[in-house]
Design an enzyme around this catalytic site. Structure first.
Site, PDB file in Angstrom:
ATOM      1  N   ILE A  63       0.885  -1.155   0.000  1.00 53.68           N
ATOM      2  CA  ILE A  63       0.000   0.000   0.000  1.00 53.68           C
ATOM      3  C   ILE A  63       0.925   1.207   0.000  1.00 53.68           C
ATOM      4  O   ILE A  63       1.918   1.251   0.737  1.00 53.68           O
ATOM      5  CB  ILE A  63      -0.948  -0.005   1.223  1.00 53.68           C
ATOM      6  CG1 ILE A  63      -1.978   1.120   1.106  1.00 53.68           C
ATOM      7  CG2 ILE A  63      -0.189   0.082   2.537  1.00 53.68           C
ATOM      8  CD1 ILE A  63      -3.068   1.066   2.183  1.00 53.68           C
ATOM      9  N   SER A  64       0.651   2.163  -0.856  1.00 52.47           N
ATOM     10  CA  SER A  64       1.580   3.280  -1.053  1.00 52.47           C
ATOM     11  C   SER A  64       1.620   4.219   0.140  1.00 52.47           C
ATOM     12  O   SER A  64       0.694   4.274   0.964  1.00 52.47           O
ATOM     13  CB  SER A  64       1.186   4.066  -2.308  1.00 52.47           C
ATOM     14  OG  SER A  64       1.292   3.256  -3.453  1.00 52.47           O
TER      15      SER A  64
END
Length: 197
Positions: A63-64
């Site tokens: 997840i960024s």
């Protein structure tokens, strides 16, 4: 921790990591304050959910970083209806369960090669790619509506440039928004399975 604790952490994250760095669209800031980021990562990492870095979500994917999510969303200019493609069926199924629990009903999902886009639903006002590509995939620019935007990291294995492509009457216009690093975009118009070129 309670849900109220996570909400407070999310609000601090937006103020200190996102708004403080120049993301100013009130819709983006409100959306990130609302969506429970911790629910999209393994529960063993919930205490790190609002840190200023990406986190693993399984299958060698991440997840960024919250700031990058906000910046790309601001560049995208948001959307009312979302179509999302993931090549990893297990991650997509997990996301579908979470989205259903949270009550999001404007998202249509599909397992497949994201570099091919979703021709049956074109044209799109906006497309966001959350993996690093060696070049801008042609099918994605072809599926943009006139005036549409494509936000995508483009570069090599070690670094990419966050790129916004706008489709205009004069052709494609490119804007560059700094360096970033994403997992690789696998597919026919991305990196081939098995490694970087």
């Amino acid at each position: 921790m309670t849900e109220d604790d996570y909400t407070a952490m999310r609000h601090r994250m937006v103020e200190t990591q996102i708004a403080a760095r120049g993301v100013s669209d009130p819709r983006v800031l409100a959306a990130i304050k609302k969506v429970p980021r911790h629910r999209f990562i393994p529960s063993t990492l919930w205490d790190q959910a609002h840190g200023d870095y990406p986190l693993p979500i399984g299958e060698d994917q991440t997840i960024s970083q919250p700031y990058i999510v906000a910046l790309m969303t601001e560049m995208l200019e948001l959307a009312a209806q979302v179509f999302t493609i993931d090549r990893v069926a297990s991650l997509l199924a997990q996301a579908e369960r979470i989205l259903a629990k949270l009550g999001y009903i404007n998202i249509t999902t599909r397992v497949g090669d994201g570099t091919l886009g979703w021709p049956e639903e074109m044209p799109f006002e906006a497309i966001i790619v959350t993996a690093g590509a060696p070049q801008v995939p042609r099918p994605l620019t072809e599926q943009l509506a006139l005036g549409g935007r494509l936000v995508i990291p483009v570069g090599d294995r070690w670094s990419q440039t966050l790129t916004c492509v706008r489709k205009t009457t004069d052709g494609l216009k490119f804007e560059y928004h700094g360096g970033c690093r994403f997992v690789r975009l696998i597919g026919e118009h991305g990196w081939q399975e098995g490694g970087w070129l």
